[in-house]
Design a protein around this motif. Structure first.
Motif, PDB file in Angstrom:
ATOM      1  N   PHE A 121       0.483 -11.227 -11.306  1.00 48.49           N
ATOM      2  CA  PHE A 121       1.114 -10.420 -10.267  1.00 48.49           C
ATOM      3  C   PHE A 121      -0.022 -10.018  -9.331  1.00 48.49           C
ATOM      4  O   PHE A 121      -0.934  -9.287  -9.736  1.00 48.49           O
ATOM      5  CB  PHE A 121       1.736  -9.193 -10.954  1.00 48.49           C
ATOM      6  N   ALA A 123      -0.813  -8.171  -6.176  1.00 54.06           N
ATOM      7  CA  ALA A 123      -0.434  -7.248  -5.105  1.00 54.06           C
ATOM      8  C   ALA A 123      -1.642  -6.467  -4.591  1.00 54.06           C
ATOM      9  O   ALA A 123      -1.880  -6.384  -3.383  1.00 54.06           O
ATOM     10  CB  ALA A 123       0.643  -6.288  -5.602  1.00 54.06           C
ATOM     11  N   THR A 124      -2.422  -5.913  -5.521  1.00 57.29           N
ATOM     12  CA  THR A 124      -3.507  -4.991  -5.136  1.00 57.29           C
ATOM     13  C   THR A 124      -4.580  -5.695  -4.312  1.00 57.29           C
ATOM     14  O   THR A 124      -4.955  -6.825  -4.599  1.00 57.29           O
ATOM     15  CB  THR A 124      -4.144  -4.384  -6.408  1.00 57.29           C
ATOM     16  N   THR A 130      -2.529   2.150  -4.555  1.00 59.97           N
ATOM     17  CA  THR A 130      -1.292   2.932  -4.594  1.00 59.97           C
ATOM     18  C   THR A 130      -0.514   2.717  -3.298  1.00 59.97           C
ATOM     19  O   THR A 130       0.712   2.579  -3.301  1.00 59.97           O
ATOM     20  CB  THR A 130      -1.629   4.444  -4.766  1.00 59.97           C
ATOM     21  N   PHE A 154      -8.467  -6.915  -8.907  1.00 62.34           N
ATOM     22  CA  PHE A 154      -7.993  -6.306 -10.163  1.00 62.34           C
ATOM     23  C   PHE A 154      -6.821  -7.092 -10.758  1.00 62.34           C
ATOM     24  O   PHE A 154      -5.914  -6.491 -11.341  1.00 62.34           O
ATOM     25  CB  PHE A 154      -7.513  -4.861  -9.938  1.00 62.34           C
ATOM     26  N   THR A 156      -4.886  -9.005 -13.394  1.00 61.99           N
ATOM     27  CA  THR A 156      -4.923  -9.272 -14.830  1.00 61.99           C
ATOM     28  C   THR A 156      -4.701 -10.758 -15.090  1.00 61.99           C
ATOM     29  O   THR A 156      -3.770 -11.348 -14.537  1.00 61.99           O
ATOM     30  CB  THR A 156      -3.833  -8.439 -15.549  1.00 61.99           C
ATOM     31  N   THR A 363      -0.841   4.789 -10.933  1.00 59.06           N
ATOM     32  CA  THR A 363      -1.611   5.864 -11.584  1.00 59.06           C
ATOM     33  C   THR A 363      -0.658   6.974 -12.050  1.00 59.06           C
ATOM     34  O   THR A 363       0.527   6.999 -11.668  1.00 59.06           O
ATOM     35  CB  THR A 363      -2.608   6.480 -10.585  1.00 59.06           C
ATOM     36  N   GLU A 365      -0.633   9.906 -10.995  1.00 56.55           N
ATOM     37  CA  GLU A 365      -0.169  10.621  -9.798  1.00 56.55           C
ATOM     38  C   GLU A 365       1.008   9.851  -9.171  1.00 56.55           C
ATOM     39  O   GLU A 365       1.985  10.458  -8.710  1.00 56.55           O
ATOM     40  CB  GLU A 365      -1.322  10.774  -8.793  1.00 56.55           C
TER      41      GLU A 365
END
Ligand SMILES: Cc1cc2nc3c(=O)[nH]c(=O)nc-3n(C[C@H](O)[C@H](O)[C@H](O)COP(=O)(O)OP(=O)(O)OC[C@H]3O[C@@H](n4cnc5c(N)ncnc54)[C@H](O)[C@@H]3O)c2cc1C
Length: 377
Positions: A121, A123-124, A130, A154, A156, A363, A365
């Motif tokens: 995936f 996206a980041t 966020t 990042f 995975t 996160t 938050e």
């Protein structure tokens, strides 16, 4: 919790694999940062790389409650393997199953469900975490292909992935409403694995950058419609959070079990430390938080299985379970005293592994934002 006969059988099979094969190799993978390919192969053989995928696409066709119990068990043995299993099982193949065309489903899901292909995936980005709406990757339609340019970070299993769900802007003017999702193959021209990142915990899950330079992705690999990428990402992550919550419960449970056996064997002041009230209180708090975390996780999974809204409950489960994992692994080191701080102790690894659960797939938050927006709508 009452298990059905099928759930009990599956769980026994997974416990056997975790205890006899996965747990004994966990320290090795943590130390070497080597991808746990052997674990993935064994899991694939048992149908554990397509847990949620219907049988018609070579998946195991299991429900989300069973999925959560499996991820907990695997993560209890090796959190790196749990991370790979959770991200792979709950994102790429499920996204294609939910949003894909029949051609996309037939081509891409079965190899992932059989565990022959690892899904990812993407996206980041370096400046969009966020705030995914600030992503910069672009996809421009040129004849029969979208040409994708951008850099993700990042990711995975980035270096292992063959099928990646890549998010890019088809309409940069529209911000997050201009994001689209694509199925990209690592064999495409311009698909490059960047740096493999060194991490504090889940060190064997191979987290990397993915760089796309003028990468042509066939028009037919657009997932959903143009502009639906943000919606696809958020709705998929709701399901992913059940997996991360289960991973956190597994890590916490492992730290509790290590603590119980150590407290019974370690003698100070002429008796096992398990008989000291200060230690008993830590164990009691750990066990209670773990029980609550597991129930929250199963509740979110149960709602998902019923086909009703579960985004708030998945966020609550992930928030609470990840904080539980960090709390319990911290207490586990405390119970082990100086020995817990040593690299050769399982609890030292668990402490490092626990922290990521408060960060990825949103996160703590971000979970609170999801929960509050559901409550205050
Ligand atoms: C090991 C690992 C594996 C990962 N795997 C993947 C993957 O496979 N695919 C993928 O796409 N991504 C992956 N990620 C990325 C992960 O999802 C992000 O790191 C995460 O979403 C946070 O983004 P960020 O790191 O940019 O932090 P930022 O968004 O920069 O956040 C920094 C801090 O600000 C806080 N913050 C930000 N916005 C708000 C707000 N509105 N209100 C309150 N606080 C806020 C955050 O909570 C955090 O404390 C992975 C990350 C790691 C570390």
């Amino acid at each position: 919790m009452d298990l059905t006969g099928e759930q009990a059988d599956i769980l026994n099979m997974v416990k056997d694999l975790s205890t006899n094969e996965i747990a004994p190799r966990a320290a090795h993978y943590d130390r070497t940062e080597e991808f746990p390919a052997e674990n993935i192969k064994k899991m694939a053989k048992l149908g554990l790389m397509g847990i949620l995928i219907p049988r018609e696409y070579d998946g195991a066709g299991l429900d989300s409650v069973t999925y959560a119990m499996i991820i907990e068990e695997i993560s209890k043995a090796c959190a790196s393997t749990g991370a790979i299993a959770s991200v792979h099982n709950s994102l790429a193949p499920c996204m294609i199953e939910k949003w894909g065309t029949d051609e996309q489903k037939e081509k891409y899901i079965p190899p992932m469900a059989r565990g022959e292909v690892i899904g990812s995936f993407a996206a980041t980005e370096p400046n969009a975490g966020t705030d995914l709406g600030s992503m910069k990757a672009t996809a421009v339609l040129d004849g029969d292909d979208y040409i994708i340019n951008g850099a993700k970070t990042f990711i995975t299993a980035g270096p292992r992935t063959k099928t990646s769900i890549v998010f890019a802007l088809t309409d940069p003017e529209k911000g997050f409403r201009g994001i689209s999702a694509f199925i990209a193959e690592s064999s495409y021209k311009g698909f490059e694995v960047g740096s493999i990142l060194e991490k504090m915990g889940i060190r064997a899950s191979e987290t990397s950058e993915l760089i796309f330079t003028d990468m042509p992705v066939p028009k037919g690999n657009l997932l959903g419609k143009e502009g639906e990428g943000f919606k696809i990402a958020l709705s998929s992550i709701d399901g992913g959070r059940i997996g991360i919550s289960a991973q956190a419960v597994g890590i916490a449970q492992a730290s509790l079990e290590q603590s119980i056996s150590y407290a019974k064997e370690r003698v100070q002041f002429g008796k096992p430390i398990a008989r000291l009230q200060g230690i008993q209180w830590m164990v009691a708090e750990m066990a209670t938080k773990i029980e609550a975390s597991r129930l929250l996780t199963v509740n979110a999974a149960h709602l998902k299985d019923k086909g009703v809204r579960f985004g708030k409950e998945a966020a609550m489960a992930k928030l609470f379970s990840s904080e539980t994992a960090v709390f319990c692994t911290n207490k586990a080191i405390q119970i082990h005293g100086g020995y817990g701080y040593m690299r050769d102790r399982v609890v030292e690894r668990l402490y490092r592994d626990a922290k990521i659960t408060e960060i990825y797939e949103g996160t703590s938050e971000a979970q609170k934002l999801v929960i509050a927006s559901n409550i205050l709508r």
